[in-house]
Design a protein around this motif. Structure first.
Motif, short mmCIF file in Angstrom:
data_model
loop_
_atom_site.label_atom_id
_atom_site.label_comp_id
_atom_site.label_asym_id
_atom_site.label_seq_id
_atom_site.Cartn_x
_atom_site.Cartn_y
_atom_site.Cartn_z
N VAL A 147 8.29 -16.30 -21.56
CA VAL A 147 6.92 -16.65 -21.95
C VAL A 147 6.16 -17.17 -20.74
CG1 VAL A 147 5.51 -18.10 -23.45
CG2 VAL A 147 7.71 -17.22 -24.27
N ALA A 148 4.96 -16.65 -20.55
CA ALA A 148 4.04 -17.15 -19.53
C ALA A 148 2.83 -17.75 -20.25
CB ALA A 148 3.59 -16.03 -18.60
N ARG A 149 2.44 -18.93 -19.82
CA ARG A 149 1.28 -19.62 -20.42
C ARG A 149 0.26 -19.91 -19.32
NH1 ARG A 149 2.98 -22.00 -25.48
NH2 ARG A 149 5.27 -21.97 -25.66
N GLY A 150 -0.96 -19.49 -19.57
CA GLY A 150 -2.06 -19.85 -18.68
C GLY A 150 -2.99 -20.85 -19.33
N TYR A 151 -2.82 -21.02 -20.64
CA TYR A 151 -3.65 -21.96 -21.42
C TYR A 151 -2.71 -22.73 -22.34
CZ TYR A 151 -7.70 -19.36 -19.77
OH TYR A 151 -8.66 -18.77 -18.97
N LEU A 152 -3.12 -23.92 -22.72
CA LEU A 152 -2.29 -24.80 -23.53
C LEU A 152 -2.67 -24.67 -25.00
CD1 LEU A 152 -0.09 -26.99 -23.38
CD2 LEU A 152 -1.94 -28.69 -23.21
N THR A 153 -1.73 -24.19 -25.82
CA THR A 153 -1.99 -24.06 -27.25
C THR A 153 -0.65 -23.84 -27.97
OG1 THR A 153 -3.43 -22.97 -28.89
CG2 THR A 153 -2.32 -21.54 -27.28
N GLY A 154 -0.69 -23.74 -29.27
CA GLY A 154 0.51 -23.42 -30.04
C GLY A 154 1.61 -24.46 -29.87
N SER A 155 2.85 -23.98 -29.76
CA SER A 155 3.98 -24.89 -29.59
C SER A 155 3.91 -25.66 -28.28
CB SER A 155 5.30 -24.12 -29.68
OG SER A 155 5.42 -23.19 -28.62
N GLY A 156 3.26 -25.05 -27.27
CA GLY A 156 3.08 -25.75 -26.00
C GLY A 156 2.19 -26.97 -26.15
N TRP A 157 1.11 -26.83 -26.91
CA TRP A 157 0.21 -27.96 -27.16
C TRP A 157 0.94 -29.06 -27.94
CZ3 TRP A 157 -3.48 -31.09 -26.21
CH2 TRP A 157 -4.15 -31.81 -27.20
N ALA A 158 1.73 -28.66 -28.93
CA ALA A 158 2.47 -29.64 -29.72
C ALA A 158 3.45 -30.42 -28.84
CB ALA A 158 3.21 -28.95 -30.86
N THR A 169 7.90 -12.47 -14.57
CA THR A 169 7.05 -12.85 -15.70
C THR A 169 5.70 -13.35 -15.22
OG1 THR A 169 8.93 -13.38 -17.12
CG2 THR A 169 6.85 -14.46 -17.63
N LEU A 170 5.69 -14.23 -14.23
CA LEU A 170 4.43 -14.79 -13.75
C LEU A 170 3.60 -13.74 -13.01
CD1 LEU A 170 5.63 -18.32 -12.60
CD2 LEU A 170 4.34 -17.71 -14.66
N ALA A 171 4.25 -12.82 -12.32
CA ALA A 171 3.49 -11.74 -11.66
C ALA A 171 2.83 -10.82 -12.70
CB ALA A 171 4.43 -10.94 -10.75
N LEU A 172 3.57 -10.49 -13.76
CA LEU A 172 3.01 -9.66 -14.82
C LEU A 172 1.85 -10.38 -15.52
CD1 LEU A 172 6.31 -8.29 -16.41
CD2 LEU A 172 4.64 -6.97 -15.10
N TYR A 173 2.04 -11.66 -15.80
CA TYR A 173 0.97 -12.41 -16.46
C TYR A 173 -0.29 -12.46 -15.58
CZ TYR A 173 -1.84 -16.13 -18.39
OH TYR A 173 -2.91 -16.84 -18.90
N SER A 174 -0.11 -12.71 -14.28
CA SER A 174 -1.26 -12.79 -13.38
C SER A 174 -2.06 -11.49 -13.39
CB SER A 174 -0.78 -13.11 -11.97
OG SER A 174 -1.86 -13.16 -11.06
N ARG A 175 -1.36 -10.34 -13.30
CA ARG A 175 -2.05 -9.05 -13.33
C ARG A 175 -2.74 -8.83 -14.68
NH1 ARG A 175 -0.75 -3.94 -11.34
NH2 ARG A 175 -0.38 -5.01 -9.35
N ALA A 176 -2.02 -9.09 -15.76
CA ALA A 176 -2.57 -8.83 -17.09
C ALA A 176 -3.72 -9.78 -17.41
CB ALA A 176 -1.46 -8.97 -18.14
N GLU A 177 -3.61 -11.05 -17.01
CA GLU A 177 -4.69 -12.01 -17.28
C GLU A 177 -5.97 -11.58 -16.59
OE1 GLU A 177 -7.42 -15.19 -16.76
OE2 GLU A 177 -6.27 -14.32 -15.09
N ARG A 178 -5.85 -11.12 -15.36
CA ARG A 178 -7.03 -10.66 -14.64
C ARG A 178 -7.61 -9.40 -15.28
NH1 ARG A 178 -4.75 -10.31 -10.20
NH2 ARG A 178 -4.40 -8.08 -9.99
N ILE A 188 -9.51 -13.44 -22.95
CA ILE A 188 -8.61 -14.39 -22.31
C ILE A 188 -7.20 -14.14 -22.82
CG2 ILE A 188 -7.92 -16.82 -22.29
CD1 ILE A 188 -10.86 -17.57 -22.25
N LEU A 189 -6.27 -13.95 -21.91
CA LEU A 189 -4.85 -13.86 -22.26
C LEU A 189 -4.29 -15.27 -22.14
CD1 LEU A 189 -2.24 -12.32 -22.88
CD2 LEU A 189 -2.02 -11.87 -20.42
N ALA A 190 -4.23 -15.98 -23.27
CA ALA A 190 -3.81 -17.38 -23.24
C ALA A 190 -2.33 -17.50 -22.91
CB ALA A 190 -4.10 -18.03 -24.58
N ASP A 191 -1.51 -16.71 -23.56
CA ASP A 191 -0.08 -16.69 -23.26
C ASP A 191 0.51 -15.38 -23.77
OD1 ASP A 191 0.55 -17.05 -26.09
OD2 ASP A 191 0.21 -19.18 -25.82
N THR A 192 1.70 -15.08 -23.34
CA THR A 192 2.36 -13.85 -23.77
C THR A 192 3.85 -13.98 -23.52
OG1 THR A 192 2.25 -11.42 -23.63
CG2 THR A 192 2.21 -12.62 -21.55
N LYS A 193 4.61 -13.12 -24.17
CA LYS A 193 6.06 -13.10 -23.93
C LYS A 193 6.49 -11.69 -23.52
CE LYS A 193 7.86 -10.88 -27.76
NZ LYS A 193 8.87 -9.82 -27.80
#
Length: 377
Positions: free
Chosen positions: A97-108, A172-181, A189-194
């Motif tokens: 899981v990559a998170r760029g924003y805080l929400t869901g179980s991460g926020w909890a 994971t972080l490289a994929l998230y960075s490309r996909a978020e952009r 906004i791609l808040a998070d993904t797995k």
């Protein structure tokens, strides 16, 4: 191509063997939807196609970062659009899981510890806040019906070795960075993904399963993003919210109630909106026939089990109460169950009699339930 036996059935996908090709799998996405570790009913029309076509599109966008398991989208006509021919890999049992924003179980978790999966975060963040930098927050995959367990990086290193843990995190972080952009350029906004990964015999890590879909990601409307609460989304959070706040469902005692038609149609619309915004083209249904939504070409027999009117039925009562709260009086709901039985060969009269006998012994309680056995048309 001939579809072989079912090797595994998950919440949404079925994995089939490919006769004559032991190094290949046919991955078929159904229209089922799950939330809170339950498979819900009814299905979301065209969902399997949307997930598959969006995954294929993302594979092409990310192929220079990591190899992926897609071999071909040329599949039998009755699963066209919703199936992929893939490599057969040794899967690594980690939800990356990559998170760029805080929400869901991460926020909890942040509210309790000011960290997520062992990663410390600054004070003062809100639900929906953008993180200073994207973080890797893995989970250990659970069996069907169980919760995945969020863990820290050191746990993954202890289970799979530090080298593999480092590679999973970095990819994971490289994929998230490309996909978020990519998503942000399209107003999402791609808040998070797995992500899920497998390994070839030579040790190469390969991107597998679905990727960056509304099932595996949180997609928010960039124009409407405001930290401090729930965000307008293009994913199945809409279904989660209905279950949690409007359905009257008590997860401690009941099975989930059926999704009402308006929730089904609104969910489908959100999935299509996400697809069309990201891909930049209209979604076109490719299914060859009405049965393609099941992801199954074998004969199926359905056993519908219903509680008697005087039986204890907490699920039905919960739906009845929810209907009353929104102004529909005089309606009483009984919550039944449906079992689909896959049949090898033709569905003969003798085979139906055999299934009815099985239902007599296993599926139906004569004191409280009635059932019907019929072939899916």
């Amino acid at each position: 191509m001939t579809i072989g036996e079912i090797l595994h059935t998950g919440k949404v996908r079925r994995l089939h063997a490919v006769p004559g090709h032991p190094d290949r799998l046919l991955v078929v996405a159904t229209d089922r939807i799950s939330a809170f570790d339950h498979i819900l009913a009814p299905d979301i029309p065209d969902k399997g196609e949307i997930l598959t076509q969006l995954s294929i599109w993302w594979f092409s966008q990310l192929s220079d970062l990591v190899p992926n398991h897609l071999v071909s989208a040329d599949v039998p006509s009755h699963v066209a659009g919703r199936a992929m021919l893939t490599e057969r890999l040794r899967m690594i049992p980690v939800e990356c899981v990559a998170r760029g924003y805080l929400t869901g179980s991460g926020w909890a978790e942040y509210q309790r510890t000011q960290s997520v999966c062992g990663v410390p975060l600054p004070a003062g963040l809100q639900d929906g806040s953008k993180l200073p930098t994207p973080i890797f927050t893995p989970a250990i995959k659970a069996e069907l019906g169980e919760h995945d367990e969020n863990v820290d990086f050191d746990t993954i290193a202890a289970l799979h070795g530090r080298d593999i843990a480092n590679r999973l995190r970095d990819i994971t972080l490289a994929l998230y960075s490309r996909a978020e952009r990519t998503a942000r350029e399209r107003g999402i906004i791609l808040a998070d993904t797995k992500f899920e990964f497998g390994m070839r015999d030579d040790g190469t890590i390969v991107l597998a399963d679905e990727v960056l879909t509304p099932d595996s990601s949180r997609f928010w409307d960039a124009a409407a993003w405001r930290p401090g609460g729930a965000q307008p989304s293009f994913d199945k959070q809409f279904v989660r919210d209905w279950l949690a706040h409007e359905s009257g469902w008590d997860p401690a005692t009941d099975d989930p109630p059926p999704l009402p038609p308006e929730v089904v149609s609104a969910t489908r619309a959100r999935y299509i909106d996400a697809y069309e915004r990201l891909v930049g083209a209209p979604f076109v249904r490719r299914a060859a026939d009405a049965r393609a939504g099941t992801g199954d070409d074998s004969p199926r027999v359905v056993v519908d089990v219903m509680p008697r009117a005087d039986a204890l039925d907490p699920q039905g009562r919960a739906v009845t109460s929810a209907l009353q709260r929104v102004g529909f009086d005089g309606l009483t709901v009984r919550q039944g169950k449906r079992f689909e039985i896959e049949v090898a060969g033709d569905v003969t009269t003798e085979r139906l009699d055999e299934i009815r006998a099985a239902a007599d012994r296993v599926l139906a309680n004569a004191a409280t339930e009635v059932y019907d056995v019929h072939v899916v048309p």
